[in-house]
Design a protein around this motif. Structure first.
Motif, short mmCIF file in Angstrom:
data_model
loop_
_atom_site.label_atom_id
_atom_site.label_comp_id
_atom_site.label_asym_id
_atom_site.label_seq_id
_atom_site.Cartn_x
_atom_site.Cartn_y
_atom_site.Cartn_z
N LEU A 37 37.53 44.16 89.76
CA LEU A 37 38.25 45.26 90.40
C LEU A 37 37.88 45.39 91.87
O LEU A 37 38.73 45.64 92.72
CB LEU A 37 37.98 46.57 89.66
N ARG A 38 36.61 45.23 92.19
CA ARG A 38 36.15 45.34 93.59
C ARG A 38 36.82 44.29 94.47
O ARG A 38 37.24 44.58 95.58
CB ARG A 38 34.63 45.21 93.62
N ARG A 39 36.94 43.06 93.97
CA ARG A 39 37.59 41.99 94.73
C ARG A 39 39.06 42.31 95.01
O ARG A 39 39.64 41.80 95.95
CB ARG A 39 37.50 40.65 93.99
N ARG A 40 39.65 43.12 94.19
CA ARG A 40 41.07 43.47 94.35
C ARG A 40 41.26 44.84 95.01
O ARG A 40 42.34 45.38 95.01
CB ARG A 40 41.75 43.42 92.99
N ASN A 41 40.18 45.38 95.55
CA ASN A 41 40.22 46.66 96.25
C ASN A 41 40.74 47.78 95.35
O ASN A 41 41.55 48.62 95.76
CB ASN A 41 41.07 46.55 97.52
N ILE A 42 40.27 47.80 94.12
CA ILE A 42 40.64 48.83 93.15
C ILE A 42 39.41 49.69 92.89
O ILE A 42 38.33 49.17 92.59
CB ILE A 42 41.15 48.19 91.83
N ARG A 43 39.60 50.99 93.01
CA ARG A 43 38.49 51.92 92.80
C ARG A 43 38.23 52.06 91.31
O ARG A 43 39.15 52.23 90.52
CB ARG A 43 38.83 53.28 93.40
N PHE A 44 36.96 51.98 90.93
CA PHE A 44 36.57 52.13 89.53
C PHE A 44 35.75 53.40 89.35
O PHE A 44 34.80 53.64 90.09
CB PHE A 44 35.77 50.92 89.05
N ILE A 45 36.12 54.19 88.35
CA ILE A 45 35.38 55.41 88.02
C ILE A 45 34.83 55.23 86.61
O ILE A 45 35.60 55.09 85.66
CB ILE A 45 36.29 56.67 88.05
N GLU A 46 33.52 55.20 86.48
CA GLU A 46 32.94 55.10 85.15
C GLU A 46 32.89 56.50 84.56
O GLU A 46 32.24 57.40 85.11
CB GLU A 46 31.54 54.50 85.21
N GLY A 47 33.60 56.69 83.47
CA GLY A 47 33.63 58.00 82.85
C GLY A 47 34.59 58.07 81.69
O GLY A 47 35.25 57.10 81.34
N THR A 48 34.65 59.26 81.13
CA THR A 48 35.52 59.53 79.99
C THR A 48 36.50 60.62 80.38
O THR A 48 36.11 61.64 80.95
CB THR A 48 34.68 60.01 78.79
N VAL A 49 37.75 60.41 80.06
CA VAL A 49 38.78 61.41 80.34
C VAL A 49 38.68 62.51 79.30
O VAL A 49 38.65 62.25 78.10
CB VAL A 49 40.18 60.77 80.33
N VAL A 50 38.62 63.76 79.79
CA VAL A 50 38.55 64.90 78.87
C VAL A 50 39.85 65.68 78.81
O VAL A 50 40.08 66.41 77.85
CB VAL A 50 37.37 65.84 79.23
N ASP A 51 40.71 65.53 79.83
CA ASP A 51 41.97 66.27 79.82
C ASP A 51 42.94 65.64 80.83
O ASP A 51 42.53 65.04 81.81
CB ASP A 51 41.74 67.74 80.18
N ILE A 52 44.21 65.81 80.54
CA ILE A 52 45.28 65.40 81.45
C ILE A 52 46.16 66.61 81.66
O ILE A 52 46.63 67.21 80.70
CB ILE A 52 46.10 64.23 80.87
N GLN A 53 46.37 67.00 82.93
CA GLN A 53 47.12 68.22 83.24
C GLN A 53 48.27 67.93 84.20
O GLN A 53 48.40 66.82 84.70
CB GLN A 53 46.19 69.27 83.84
N ASP A 54 49.06 68.94 84.45
CA ASP A 54 50.18 68.87 85.41
C ASP A 54 51.16 67.75 85.07
O ASP A 54 51.61 67.02 85.95
CB ASP A 54 49.68 68.68 86.85
N GLY A 55 51.47 67.61 83.80
CA GLY A 55 52.42 66.59 83.39
C GLY A 55 51.93 65.18 83.66
O GLY A 55 52.73 64.28 83.90
N GLY A 56 50.64 64.97 83.63
CA GLY A 56 50.07 63.65 83.86
C GLY A 56 49.65 63.39 85.30
O GLY A 56 49.15 62.32 85.62
N ARG A 57 49.84 64.33 86.19
CA ARG A 57 49.52 64.13 87.62
C ARG A 57 48.05 64.38 87.94
O ARG A 57 47.58 64.02 89.00
CB ARG A 57 50.39 65.01 88.51
#
Length: 181
Positions: free
Chosen positions: A78-98
């Motif tokens: 991901l780093r070679r492709r300039n993609i930001r990586f966040i190590e974590g677990t999603v706990v909620d999705i709000q605003d219609g997925g935004r």
């Protein structure tokens, strides 16, 4: 302004999806620099950073592979492709997925892709949890299966799969269990 894309999960589906958004120049050496200078998308991947190569898991039975062999750290990819990586677990999705909320913060996006794979439930048939092993559950479960198999001196092993008759066509569904058999 770049479009913000958030991808939840770092398995096959997520990595395949990433491929659609990367501009690929003719020469791979130039790709590293090109992606850092020019990109129409700002991509964020939220996951655990460990890509598990599931097709190789049945090879645990022949001792050709183990957990370390099928687990790959995707952060350098991901780093070679300039993609930001966040190590974590999603706990909620709000605003219609935004808005995606993790334990460490919230992330806004224009597009959301959820690539977390199916949920394998061992509790479909009561009482089977302690005696059901599948490569689909991951390398930890397969390690337990191999140890259990090695400890047996005799017995019967049932190999099967659940059919969803509503789908109609079921060929190819059993996958890894038949590879193990």
């Amino acid at each position: 302004m770049k479009k913000q894309i958030t991808i939840i999960g770092n398995g096959f589906a997520s990595l395949f999806f990433i491929g659609y958004f990367l501009s690929i120049p003719t020469f791979p050496i130039i790709a590293y620099f090109f992606r850092r200078i020019y990109s129409r998308y700002d991509i964020t991947v939220i996951g655990n950073g460990k890509f598990i190569y599931f097709p190789a898991i049945p090879e645990f039975l022949t001792k050709k592979r183990n957990k370390a062999d099928v687990t790959i750290d995707i952060r350098p990819f991901l780093r070679r492709r300039n993609i930001r990586f966040i190590e974590g677990t999603v706990v909620d999705i709000q605003d219609g997925g935004r808005t995606v909320i993790t334990h460490d913060g919230e992330y806004k996006n224009d597009y959301l892709f959820i690539g977390i794979g199916p949920s394998f439930r061992k509790d479909d048939i009561p009482g089977t949890k302690d005696y059901t092993y599948s490569p689909c559950y991951g390398p930890d479960d397969m390690d337990v299966f191999v140890k259990k198999l090695e400890s047996l001196s005799a017995g019967i092993i049932y190999v099967g799969y659940k059919i969803n008759r509503m789908d109609g066509f079921v060929a190819g569904r059993p996958g890894p269990m038949y590879e193990c058999a």
